[in-house]
Design an enzyme around this catalytic site. Structure first.
Site, PDB file in Angstrom:
ATOM      1  N   TYR A   2      44.997  36.551  39.662  1.00  0.00           N
ATOM      2  CA  TYR A   2      44.487  36.145  40.970  1.00  0.00           C
ATOM      3  C   TYR A   2      43.002  36.466  41.092  1.00  0.00           C
ATOM      4  CZ  TYR A   2      43.606  36.363  46.008  1.00  0.00           C
ATOM      5  OH  TYR A   2      43.061  36.212  47.260  1.00  0.00           O
ATOM      6  N   GLY A   3      42.632  37.693  40.809  1.00  0.00           N
ATOM      7  CA  GLY A   3      41.227  38.086  40.877  1.00  0.00           C
ATOM      8  C   GLY A   3      40.367  37.348  39.865  1.00  0.00           C
TER       9      GLY A   3
END
Length: 390
Positions: free
Chosen positions: A199-200
């Site tokens: 996600y990051g």
């Protein structure tokens, strides 16, 4: 022969009269049609009116942004595929702002480049607020390709469409997850970005695309890196209503409310052996009303050829145990808590230094009491047992 010719001419005359009548009726209906009037409003630039495309505007954060923009007299187009958003939120917005030319909803997938290009070609956008994204850390570790496609690839499509159609302002919804797990706190905007989950990483890649393109264009860019979002509309119109199958992945606030309502037997706290004050993760919880205020200020301060990057948080961290206690008080329910092993991709402690956004945009979080923000969200939850369905 004369009789037949007269009859044919009579029938032809009737047909011409009927066709003329139908044409006149059709023209009248088109002129009176609200959809045609609205379409014209959205497809043409209007002096004094800023038309904002809000991707993911049917979602939790996006719908709150649409509400604020409409209250502030912006013209808004929502584009959402409803994979995580909720049509119920859109209906609430439509009911509150029914005037022609204020709000339109377009069902589309941002991964479909042809559809995105068509939307840009048919609408006169002045700015884009790009919220649309899958956004669960745990899910991203289980489905990394989905996250890179949904976040990184879709952002590329949006930026390309903006470039092709001359839309010059972008407010991008990013995340503190791009920083990973920094060695020192608080996090500032030039803290090294070393994300530790897909996600990051996907969000950082999207940021890189935007920043690199901005170097070759005159685009006005604002990148807002969120910390942990809580709360809901203080007037009770909007709230958070994730799909039932996503409860395991969702925000801790949603899990707390589900436990308080008896939808789940209790709250699962993952990780109690972190190097923090009580062993649980520490996060910076930002109220959604404050978060959206930051977006509006960012839009107002966006300048051609400039990139602004800002942390949006309160500047203080609260542990998960502290959060749970605040949720118990806000709901009045003694929620059962199970302590489990760590979740993959999580980090121990993350909180912001919001000095830059205060100094440059004059923004500061106002709703910083955890219990009060949770109490506001809890009122919406109790009034919407089945989410937007009731």
């Amino acid at each position: 022969m004369d009789y037949m010719e007269t009859k044919r001419r009579s029938n032809l005359t009737k047909k011409i009269v009927l066709a003329a009548a139908l044409s006149a009726l059709l023209i009248f209906m088109i002129k009176r049609s609200p959809s045609t009037y609205v379409s014209t409003k959205f497809s043409e630039h209007e002096e004094g009116v800023t038309h904002v495309l809000v991707t993911g505007g049917a979602g939790y954060i996006g719908s709150h942004a649409v509400l604020r923009l409409l209250k502030d007299k912006y013209r808004v187009t929502i584009v959402d595929n409803l994979s995580r958003g909720n049509m119920g939120a859109v209906k609430i917005l439509q009911e509150n702002f029914p005037e022609a030319g204020r709000l339109q909803f377009i069902y589309a997938d941002l991964g479909d480049a042809a559809s995105v290009n068509k939307i840009f070609s048919e609408n006169a956008f002045d700015a884009v607020m790009h919220f649309a994204a899958v956004a669960y850390v745990g899910e991203s570790t289980a489905e990394p390709l989905r996250y890179y496609h949904n976040i990184t690839s879709n952002t590329l499509i949006i930026v390309k469409a903006m470039a092709a159609h001359g839309v010059k302002t972008l407010i991008y919804s990013s995340t503190c997850a791009t920083y990973g797990e920094p060695k020192t706190m608080p996090i500032v905007e030039n803290t090294t970005q070393l994300p530790i989950n897909p996600y990051g990483k996907a969000k950082k890649m999207a940021e890189d695309i935007i920043i690199d393109y901005s170097k070759t264009s005159n685009m006005a860019v604002m990148i807002l890196r969120y910390f942990n979002v809580i709360g809901s509309d203080p007037d009770g119109r909007l709230g958070e209503a994730p799909r039932p199958e996503l409860r395991e992945q969702g925000r801790i606030s949603g899990a707390c409310f589900d436990a308080a309502r008896g939808i789940i037997p209790g709250l699962k706290v993952r990780g109690t052996d972190y190097g923090t004050k009580d062993g649980t993760c520490v996060r910076d919880y930002i109220d959604v009303t404050d978060l959206i205020d930051a977006h509006v200020k960012a839009l107002a301060h966006a300048k051609p050829g400039k990139v602004g990057i800002y942390n949006v948080g309160t500047g203080k961290g609260s542990s998960v145990k502290e959060f749970v206690e605040a949720c118990k008080k806000a709901t009045g329910v003694n929620i059962k808590v199970d302590y489990l092993d760590r979740r993959a991709g999580d980090y121990a402690e993350v909180y912001s230094d919001p000095s830059k956004i205060f100094n440059e945009l004059n923004w500061k979080a106002k709703y910083t009491n955890l219990q009060e923000s949770l109490a506001v969200a809890w009122r919406w939850q109790k009034a919407h047992i089945n989410g937007y369905e009731n």
